[in-house]
Design a protein around this motif. Structure first.
Motif, short mmCIF file in Angstrom:
data_model
loop_
_atom_site.label_atom_id
_atom_site.label_comp_id
_atom_site.label_asym_id
_atom_site.label_seq_id
_atom_site.Cartn_x
_atom_site.Cartn_y
_atom_site.Cartn_z
N LEU A 291 -1.23 -8.57 1.23
CA LEU A 291 -1.69 -8.30 -0.05
C LEU A 291 -2.82 -9.03 -0.30
N ALA A 292 -3.03 -9.91 0.30
CA ALA A 292 -4.43 -10.68 0.06
C ALA A 292 -5.55 -9.92 0.91
N ASP A 293 -5.58 -8.93 1.36
CA ASP A 293 -6.33 -7.87 1.68
C ASP A 293 -6.99 -7.47 0.58
N MET A 294 -6.60 -7.17 -0.53
CA MET A 294 -7.12 -6.51 -1.93
C MET A 294 -8.13 -7.49 -2.41
N ASP A 295 -7.84 -8.65 -2.43
CA ASP A 295 -8.94 -9.79 -2.73
C ASP A 295 -10.10 -9.95 -1.74
N ARG A 296 -9.61 -9.94 -0.44
CA ARG A 296 -10.50 -10.20 0.69
C ARG A 296 -11.49 -8.62 0.61
N ILE A 297 -10.93 -7.65 0.41
CA ILE A 297 -11.87 -6.55 0.27
C ILE A 297 -12.87 -6.51 -0.76
N THR A 298 -12.17 -6.85 -1.98
CA THR A 298 -13.19 -7.02 -3.29
C THR A 298 -14.20 -8.09 -3.06
#
Length: 321
Positions: A291-298
């Protein structure tokens, strides 16, 4: 028959190109064939020389037969080319299941002024250079996305605005078909006069959840239908140096572990054009992406050519409208 999806001369602005989604115009525009290059004129239709009976010249014996033969030969060539193009287009429709179904971009009813376009052309960004970071470029909106581990450029995905997917597919738990554990979608907001990132994100999140986990474009239910949702996050976010807003839902489905859907809207990085909408679709459970990939991609979204302008949840560059 309508022209296939692709870049065509913009009928309202001949100095630039506009994306035709196969049925109507979208709001996406770009400079032709690389910024600053002239737009090539639309191809002329094939012509067949015809013998006329006017004028003072006498038609030679056998001229009428040669004219008919030329006409038939040209017509046959056009028919063969049309059949070959149709075979190529049908061949590219294999493996079109996504597990998350994006709405088509808003379009007008104006028909395109076609120019020569390859049936395999798409707005998918080219491969990055070997010595550069792994990124995916959204040429329509002038931004790039970081391509993190476990993510790949889209292949055999019918929606042209999918920027990346998780690697691999699986059998959908509901009505069947092929699903993917994660999608990142980028599109231009053109169907409304609203330009507030907060209002647009709040309006889009329900449609994002329905497209991803309720019904697919054929009316099937890959996950047995959407049963409920819970808001797990929302607020201001800085994206590519612009003040935006996001809303994140945790959705529960009749079959499978459900997932997370996020709608994020921010002003365009190219002038004062329409806002940009980015959707994230992540399956829940151990097979879903972190789920942390959402913030990392952003945090890794950048304007094209600007590696130093970032953002992310918690970053502050001013209030969103």
């Amino acid at each position: 028959m309508t022209p296939p999806p692709g870049w065509y001369r913009d009928p309202s602005a001949p100095h630039q190109e506009r994306w035709w989604d196969g049925t109507a115009w979208t709001g996406h525009r770009r400079a032709p064939e690389g910024f600053g290059a002239p737009v090539p004129p639309p191809p002329e239709p094939p012509t067949v020389p015809l013998t006329t009976g006017g004028g003072t010249g006498r038609r030679q014996s056998g001229g009428d037969g040669r004219g008919k033969a030329a006409a038939l030969t040209a017509a046959a060539a056009v028919l063969v080319a049309a059949i070959a193009t149709g075979v190529v287009l049908l061949g590219e429709d294999e493996d079109t299941g996504t597990g998350a179904h994006a709405l088509p971009t808003a379009a007008t009813s104006t028909a395109p002024a076609p120019r020569t376009a390859s049936p395999t052309s798409s707005p998918t960004a080219p491969e990055p250079s070997a010595d550069g970071p792994a990124v995916v470029e959204d040429q329509l909106n002038g931004i790039t996305f970081p391509l993190r581990d476990g993510w790949v450029r889209p292949r055999y995905v019918p929606e042209h605005d999918v920027m990346m997917t998780t690697d691999g597919t699986y059998d959908c738990p509901g009505d069947g078909g092929v699903c993917r554990h994660g999608l990142v979608i980028s599109r231009t907001v053109t169907a409304t006069a609203e330009n507030s990132p907060k209002a647009l994100a709040e309006q889009d999140i329900e449609a994002a959840a329905d497209d991803a986990y309720d019904r697919d474009t054929a009316g099937g239910e890959p996950f047995g239908g959407l049963e409920s949702h819970e808001v797990v996050g929302s607020g201001s976010v800085a994206v590519a140096g612009r003040a935006g807003y996001y809303v994140r839902w945790r959705v529960t489905t009749a079959e499978g572990p459900g997932g997370y859907v996020q709608s994020m809207v921010f002003p365009s990085t190219v002038g004062t054009e329409s806002p940009i909408l980015v959707r994230y679709v992540f399956d829940a459970g151990e097979d879903g992406p972190p789920l942390a990939d959402m913030d990392r991609i952003t945090e890794g979204i950048r304007p094209v050519g600007d590696a130093g302008t970032g953002g992310g949840v918690g970053s502050s560059i001013g209030p969103s409208r």
